[in-house]
Design a protein around this motif. Structure first.
Motif, mmCIF file in Angstrom:
data_model
loop_
_atom_site.group_PDB
_atom_site.id
_atom_site.type_symbol
_atom_site.label_atom_id
_atom_site.label_comp_id
_atom_site.label_asym_id
_atom_site.label_seq_id
_atom_site.Cartn_x
_atom_site.Cartn_y
_atom_site.Cartn_z
ATOM 1 N N ASN A 1 0.832 -1.211 0.000
ATOM 2 C CA ASN A 1 0.000 0.000 0.000
ATOM 3 C C ASN A 1 0.867 1.262 0.000
ATOM 4 O O ASN A 1 0.597 2.216 -0.753
ATOM 5 C CB ASN A 1 -0.896 0.041 1.240
ATOM 6 C CG ASN A 1 -2.141 -0.802 1.051
ATOM 7 O OD1 ASN A 1 -2.417 -1.267 -0.050
ATOM 8 N ND2 ASN A 1 -2.889 -1.020 2.125
ATOM 9 N N ALA A 2 1.907 1.241 0.855
ATOM 10 C CA ALA A 2 2.770 2.431 0.958
ATOM 11 C C ALA A 2 3.384 2.756 -0.403
ATOM 12 O O ALA A 2 3.411 3.929 -0.819
ATOM 13 C CB ALA A 2 3.851 2.177 2.000
ATOM 14 N N ILE B 1 -4.570 9.955 3.764
ATOM 15 C CA ILE B 1 -5.967 9.497 3.747
ATOM 16 C C ILE B 1 -6.844 10.565 4.404
ATOM 17 O O ILE B 1 -6.468 11.111 5.466
ATOM 18 C CB ILE B 1 -6.110 8.161 4.518
ATOM 19 C CG1 ILE B 1 -5.094 7.124 3.992
ATOM 20 C CG2 ILE B 1 -7.507 7.596 4.419
ATOM 21 C CD1 ILE B 1 -4.888 5.919 4.883
ATOM 22 N N ILE C 1 -11.357 2.533 6.081
ATOM 23 C CA ILE C 1 -10.367 1.754 5.294
ATOM 24 C C ILE C 1 -10.203 0.296 5.746
ATOM 25 O O ILE C 1 -9.745 -0.530 4.964
ATOM 26 C CB ILE C 1 -8.961 2.435 5.280
ATOM 27 C CG1 ILE C 1 -8.520 2.764 6.693
ATOM 28 C CG2 ILE C 1 -8.948 3.633 4.374
ATOM 29 C CD1 ILE C 1 -7.089 3.252 6.768
ATOM 30 N N SER D 1 -8.326 6.201 -4.771
ATOM 31 C CA SER D 1 -7.433 5.053 -5.000
ATOM 32 C C SER D 1 -7.899 4.172 -6.144
ATOM 33 O O SER D 1 -7.259 3.176 -6.460
ATOM 34 C CB SER D 1 -7.380 4.186 -3.738
ATOM 35 O OG SER D 1 -7.298 4.966 -2.608
ATOM 36 N N GLY E 1 -6.893 -5.645 1.444
ATOM 37 C CA GLY E 1 -5.564 -5.743 2.090
ATOM 38 C C GLY E 1 -5.603 -5.379 3.558
ATOM 39 O O GLY E 1 -5.155 -6.161 4.414
ATOM 40 N N LEU E 2 -6.155 -4.197 3.898
ATOM 41 C CA LEU E 2 -6.145 -3.749 5.298
ATOM 42 C C LEU E 2 -7.072 -4.596 6.170
ATOM 43 O O LEU E 2 -6.782 -4.817 7.343
ATOM 44 C CB LEU E 2 -6.531 -2.271 5.390
ATOM 45 C CG LEU E 2 -5.445 -1.290 4.911
ATOM 46 C CD1 LEU E 2 -5.918 0.153 5.059
ATOM 47 C CD2 LEU E 2 -4.137 -1.477 5.664
#
Ligand code: ADP
Length: 477
Positions: free
Chosen positions: A372-373, A405, A413, A423, A432-433
């Motif tokens: 993500n980063a 964000i 999220i 996004s 993912g999160l």
């Protein structure tokens, strides 16, 4: 019909408890009364023997002090009193010839007759012997040898004892019915009280069976075995409800979110079908189909993983892991992506930092955060992964200099399939999160995020260094 109802009643635990309680109560009361009866009888007998011995000793002393004449005078003087108090007194000479006797009131000479024949040669010191007479009356008699070989016999009728014991038996008979009734009603009450938790359990199960999944068994604060059982049962229901709700939610989400990729897949197939004279376009359409199918499979697998982690059925193999090594491995995997976007990735973790975790899952957590980063940081930015021990936990942060964000998105999220509007241009499923959070929580850790638009984001996870046994489905207390 009626006999069936009786058979059913006999088979119930409640009936058996009533029977046990009542039988034990009534039997122990009967035993207690019987024991008291015999103890009372023995005590009265002892007392009567004492009275006889005292009297015989008194007369013996009188004989020693004043001789036979004084003794006989004394006995004559007390004749009335002795007779009324149920005493028998007899003095005989060495030939067993009766010199004087007093009969207890109500007794006849015939009742006592055989006693008169008791040869005084057979008498050794004081002794008691019984003479049964009419109406079951007994005369307890002791004998004493006086000087000049005279014989003194003192006895006492058991009339008083018989009356007292008969009175006791009457009382006993009178309270027998109340004891039985009390035993039965006590049994019913105790059985009703002690089976209440079981009845609650049954009614809760019935309402769950009828669809009310949120039904719980009422608990008491008694802390007894039933209370513990009820709490464990409720905890189990809680887990089952969580599991079912989780599965239902996953199913809803899957059904909802599969619609878009499946529609796209259908469109790709339709496109392919129209391209029968152009092999290159056909191939292109089939590649799109494969890509879409891959996406669907990934989505399903991730959803399954999240669901398993959230409901505690995820298979975890906890082991001691060197965190610095694990971070380096993940960075290596993303090295090309980082280089591609000219993003600098740095690592800051002591070599001796170790945690107990499932290696694949911890790697997956770090990888998702790093992915993500890198995804949300523009070219030329920086990403840093740092880890250190913080008390009994590991604090691992993934910070970036990316787009950040908004407050609105920050609240959502971690929801399954949620993606911020900004996004949507990036690849991703919005899972993912959710997976990161579920895995961290399944290891008893937590995740926090600090972010603001255009200022970058920092995701921090807190992970127990010595992880307690991860929750497994059907785990104990
Ligand atoms: P995905 O990245 O596949 O969209 P995630 O669950 O990983 O799904 O993330 C959910 C959303 O959180 C993303 O769509 C994005 O909007 C936001 N997000 C996650 N990580 C970052 C980050 N490092 N920087 C900015 N936004 C992020």
């Amino acid at each position: 019909m009626f006999s069936n109802a009786i058979k059913k009643l006999i088979r119930t635990t409640g009936f058996r408890l009533v029977l046990w309680y009542s039988t034990i109560f009534i039997t122990s009361t009967l035993l207690l009364f019987t024991l008291v009866y015999f103890l009372l009888q023995a005590a009265i007998l002892d007392k009567e023997h004492d009275l006889i011995l005292t009297k015989i000793e008194e007369y013996g002393l009188q004989d020693q002090r004043g001789g036979l004449a004084a003794l006989l005078d004394d006995i004559r003087l007390e004749e009335n009193h002795n007779s009324k108090s149920g005493f028998f007194v007899r003095v005989a000479d060495f030939e067993n010839k009766t010199l004087l006797f007093t009969l207890p009131a109500g007794w006849q000479i015939e009742d006592i007759g055989p006693l008169f024949a008791t040869g005084h040669n057979s008498i050794q010191g004081n002794q008691f012997f019984h003479k049964r007479t009419r109406d079951g009356e007994i005369l307890e008699i002791a004998c004493k040898r006086l000087h000049n070989d005279y014989l003194l016999q003192v006895g006492k009728g058991t009339e008083e004892r018989t009356k007292l014991l008969a009175h006791y038996r009457k009382i006993f008979a009178g309270i027998l019915l109340p004891v039985i009734l009390f035993g039965l009603s006590g049994g019913i009450f105790l059985s009703y009280r002690s089976l209440r938790p079981v009845r609650n359990l049954i009614s809760t199960l019935r309402s769950i069976d009828s669809g009310k999944l949120d039904s719980r068994v009422p608990t008491t604060q008694s802390g007894d075995e039933f209370d513990k059982l009820t709490r464990l049962f409720n905890e189990m229901l809680e887990k089952i409800e969580q599991l079912i709700t989780g599965m239902k939610e996953s199913l809803d989400n899957v059904a909802h979110d599969l619609r878009t990729p499946v529609t796209r897949l259908r469109m790709d197939i339709e496109t392919a079908l129209q391209q029968d004279d152009d092999p290159a376009a056909l191939r292109e359409a089939l590649l799109d189909c494969a890509e879409e199918t891959e996406r669907i499979i990934t989505m399903l697998n991730t959803l399954m993983d999240i669901s398993e982690a959230e409901t505690g059925v995820m298979q975890l193999n906890p082991e001691k892991l060197a965190v610095a090594t694990l971070i380096s491995e993940v960075i290596d995997i993303y090295q090309y992506v980082a280089e591609d976007k000219a993003i600098t990735v740095s690592r800051n973790a002591p070599d001796d930092l170790q945690v107990v975790a499932d290696a694949n899952r911890l790697r997956q957590v770090i990888a998702n955060l790093l992915d993500n980063a890198l995804k949300y940081t523009p070219p030329g930015g920086k990403v840093s992964i740092s880890a250190r021990a913080d008390g009994n936990q590991m604090k691992l942060s993934v910070a970036d200099t990316g787009c950040g964000i908004t407050d609105h998105d920050l609240r959502r999220i971690f929801e399954r399939l949620y993606r911020a509007d900004s996004s949507r241009s990036h690849r991703g499923l919005g899972l993912g999160l959710s997976l990161v959070q579920a895995v961290v929580q399944s290891h008893h850790g937590k995740i926090e995020v600090d972010s603001a638009p255009n200022r970058g984001s920092c995701f921090t996870i807190y992970w127990p260094l010595e992880s307690p046994a991860p929750p497994q489905a059907g785990g104990g207390e």
